[in-house]
Scaffold this motif. Structure first.
Motif, short mmCIF file in Angstrom:
data_model
loop_
_atom_site.label_atom_id
_atom_site.label_comp_id
_atom_site.label_asym_id
_atom_site.label_seq_id
_atom_site.Cartn_x
_atom_site.Cartn_y
_atom_site.Cartn_z
N GLN A 250 0.85 -1.18 0.00
CA GLN A 250 0.00 0.00 0.00
C GLN A 250 0.90 1.24 0.00
O GLN A 250 1.90 1.30 0.71
N LEU A 251 0.54 2.23 -0.83
CA LEU A 251 1.42 3.38 -1.07
C LEU A 251 0.74 4.69 -0.70
O LEU A 251 -0.48 4.83 -0.79
N SER A 252 1.57 5.66 -0.31
CA SER A 252 1.09 7.02 -0.07
C SER A 252 1.53 7.98 -1.16
O SER A 252 0.95 9.07 -1.31
N GLU A 253 2.55 7.59 -1.92
CA GLU A 253 3.09 8.46 -2.97
C GLU A 253 3.31 7.68 -4.26
O GLU A 253 4.30 7.85 -4.95
N GLY A 254 2.34 6.81 -4.58
CA GLY A 254 2.48 5.98 -5.77
C GLY A 254 2.24 6.75 -7.06
O GLY A 254 1.92 7.94 -7.03
N PRO A 255 2.42 6.06 -8.19
CA PRO A 255 2.78 4.64 -8.27
C PRO A 255 4.28 4.39 -8.10
O PRO A 255 5.09 5.31 -8.26
N SER A 256 4.63 3.14 -7.78
CA SER A 256 6.03 2.73 -7.71
C SER A 256 6.61 2.60 -9.12
O SER A 256 5.87 2.49 -10.11
N LYS A 257 7.93 2.62 -9.19
CA LYS A 257 8.64 2.31 -10.42
C LYS A 257 9.31 0.95 -10.26
O LYS A 257 9.96 0.70 -9.24
N PRO A 258 9.17 0.05 -11.23
CA PRO A 258 9.86 -1.25 -11.12
C PRO A 258 11.35 -1.05 -10.86
O PRO A 258 12.00 -0.23 -11.50
N SER A 259 11.86 -1.79 -9.90
CA SER A 259 13.26 -1.62 -9.48
C SER A 259 14.00 -2.94 -9.60
O SER A 259 13.39 -3.99 -9.85
N PRO A 260 15.32 -2.94 -9.43
CA PRO A 260 16.08 -4.17 -9.63
C PRO A 260 15.76 -5.22 -8.57
O PRO A 260 15.64 -4.92 -7.39
N LEU A 261 15.63 -6.44 -9.01
CA LEU A 261 15.58 -7.61 -8.13
C LEU A 261 16.99 -8.21 -8.09
O LEU A 261 17.60 -8.44 -9.13
N VAL A 262 17.50 -8.44 -6.91
CA VAL A 262 18.82 -9.05 -6.76
C VAL A 262 18.67 -10.33 -5.95
O VAL A 262 18.02 -10.34 -4.90
N VAL A 263 19.24 -11.41 -6.46
CA VAL A 263 19.19 -12.71 -5.80
C VAL A 263 20.62 -13.20 -5.60
O VAL A 263 21.44 -13.10 -6.51
N GLN A 264 20.91 -13.73 -4.41
CA GLN A 264 22.25 -14.24 -4.16
C GLN A 264 22.16 -15.53 -3.35
O GLN A 264 21.24 -15.75 -2.58
N PHE A 265 23.15 -16.41 -3.55
CA PHE A 265 23.19 -17.69 -2.85
C PHE A 265 24.56 -18.31 -3.00
O PHE A 265 25.39 -17.85 -3.79
N THR A 266 24.81 -19.36 -2.24
CA THR A 266 26.04 -20.13 -2.35
C THR A 266 25.69 -21.59 -2.55
O THR A 266 24.54 -22.01 -2.34
N SER A 267 26.69 -22.38 -2.93
CA SER A 267 26.47 -23.82 -3.10
C SER A 267 27.79 -24.55 -2.97
O SER A 267 28.85 -24.02 -3.34
N GLU A 268 27.74 -25.76 -2.44
CA GLU A 268 28.92 -26.58 -2.24
C GLU A 268 28.77 -27.89 -3.00
O GLU A 268 27.68 -28.46 -3.07
N GLY A 269 29.88 -28.37 -3.59
CA GLY A 269 29.89 -29.70 -4.18
C GLY A 269 29.79 -29.74 -5.68
O GLY A 269 29.76 -30.83 -6.27
N SER A 270 29.75 -28.59 -6.34
CA SER A 270 29.63 -28.59 -7.79
C SER A 270 30.20 -27.28 -8.34
O SER A 270 30.44 -26.33 -7.59
N THR A 271 30.44 -27.26 -9.65
CA THR A 271 30.81 -26.04 -10.35
C THR A 271 29.83 -25.80 -11.48
O THR A 271 29.05 -26.69 -11.85
N LEU A 272 29.87 -24.61 -12.06
CA LEU A 272 29.04 -24.28 -13.19
C LEU A 272 29.78 -24.47 -14.51
O LEU A 272 29.17 -24.72 -15.54
N SER A 273 31.09 -24.35 -14.47
CA SER A 273 31.89 -24.49 -15.69
C SER A 273 32.10 -25.95 -16.08
O SER A 273 32.35 -26.26 -17.24
N GLY A 274 32.04 -26.85 -15.11
CA GLY A 274 32.37 -28.25 -15.37
C GLY A 274 33.85 -28.55 -15.25
O GLY A 274 34.28 -29.69 -15.46
N CYS A 275 34.67 -27.54 -14.91
CA CYS A 275 36.11 -27.76 -14.80
C CYS A 275 36.42 -28.74 -13.68
O CYS A 275 35.80 -28.73 -12.63
N ASP A 276 37.41 -29.59 -13.93
CA ASP A 276 37.88 -30.54 -12.94
C ASP A 276 39.38 -30.65 -13.06
O ASP A 276 40.00 -30.04 -13.94
N ILE A 277 40.00 -31.42 -12.19
CA ILE A 277 41.46 -31.49 -12.17
C ILE A 277 41.90 -32.93 -11.93
O ILE A 277 41.21 -33.71 -11.26
N GLU A 278 43.04 -33.28 -12.50
CA GLU A 278 43.65 -34.58 -12.24
C GLU A 278 45.17 -34.41 -12.26
O GLU A 278 45.71 -33.56 -12.97
N LEU A 279 45.84 -35.23 -11.46
CA LEU A 279 47.30 -35.18 -11.39
C LEU A 279 47.91 -35.98 -12.53
O LEU A 279 47.33 -36.94 -13.02
#
Length: 321
Positions: A250-279
């Protein structure tokens, strides 16, 4: 560690994905993935090197690259360590940090870009230029000079582990906001949970009251921002990781202007590139290979908020250690 022991080495891949969505159009998605690979050595290795001044050379392959180079395996890059420089570096670190149980050495940095804009033959031609990955080594440690541009697969929205769409309905007295998200297993080499997922949206127009907020969220009246926190999103989540966030303001000085949505998170056990390593060769063994990534995803006008987002992300990224 005896002279004949295989020496334990740990490797860690840490990647960061930044994705900019434009509304709900999946073809309007710009993705940038950066990563680094670190090798970790136990503190006792310095004593081993002191007693064995000519140790076996440490050589490794980074696999799951896709290269135009004429190598034996087009999906690998081989690197070998300058052992005298490594020994000097570890000795210096051990003197600076005598209580440390292990020493980390930055070995490799890489980056991938993909712009999803466009269609048809023009898009395919441009994608051939933009599906690129560069690798940068630490020159005083690594002697390999295989640093040329490498083709990889980082296909726009398919490279993001969480796909997003946002809808605004802005009226003089109220604003309705709907955020749709979808967990994307195709973006990861191994499907893992996304942890500590946070959705942040500024709302202007003089918010006086929140209604119909699902699921519950935190409203910051001073900064005029709403924050949803979800502990984790995965295939095991309700609806397979597909969900929506809803709120009416509910607004007192509307209308609003669409603004940026930002989403952030972390994850363990995988990569996005698919890079791996071997000796390669003898003398060393991997005691651990760790993979993790963090993400900042944004919808619309990301660049107007970039300084605020970067400040928050620097604090957020500390959770990676």
């Amino acid at each position: 560690m005896g002279a004949q022991d295989t020496l334990p080495v740990a490797a860690a891949f840490t990647e960061t994905v930044n994705a900019y969505f434009k509304g709900a159009d999946p073809s309007k998605c710009i993705v940038k993935i950066t990563g680094e690979m670190v090798l970790s050595f136990p503190a006792g290795i310095t004593r081993h090197f002191a007693n064995n001044p000519s140790p076996a050379a440490l050589t490794f392959r980074v696999i799951n690259f896709s290269s135009d180079n004429t190598q034996n395996d087009a999906n690998t890059k081989e690197f070998w360590v300058n052992m005298p420089n490594l020994m000097t570096h570890l000795k210096k670190v051990s003197e600076q940090k005598p209580q440390a149980t292990y020493y980390n050495v930055d070995m490799l940095k890489y980056q991938m870009n993909r712009d999803g804009d466009g269609d048809g033959d023009e898009k395919r031609d441009r994608d051939r230029d933009r599906d690129t990955c560069w690798a940068q080594t630490l020159p005083e440690i690594l002697t390999s000079l295989v640093l040329d541009v490498t083709k990889v697969s980082a296909q726009g929205i398919q490279s993001t582990p969480l796909n997003l769409a946002v809808n605004w309905r802005c009226e003089p007295a109220s604003t309705d906001l709907r955020i749709d998200y979808k967990y994307n297993t195709d973006a990861m080499t191994t499907a893992v949970a996304l942890n500590n997922v946070q959705f942040l949206v500024p709302i202007d127009g003089g918010v006086t009251k929140l209604q119909a907020v699902l699921p519950p969220a935190v409203w910051n009246a001073e900064q005029q921002r709403i924050l949803w926190k979800i502990p984790d999103i995965s295939q095991k989540s309700e609806n397979g990781g597909v969900g929506s966030l809803l709120a009416r303001f509910q607004l007192s000085e509307g209308p609003s202007k669409p603004s940026p949505l930002v989403v952030q998170f972390t994850s363990e056990g995988s990569t996005l590139s698919g890079c791996d390593i071997e000796l390669v060769g003898a003398g060393y063994r991997f005691s651990l290979i760790k993979k993790r990534f963090a993400a900042v995803l944004a919808i619309k006008r990301m660049f107007e908020m970039i300084r605020i987002i970067l400040e928050e992300f620097l604090l957020f990224k500390q959770t990676l250690g």
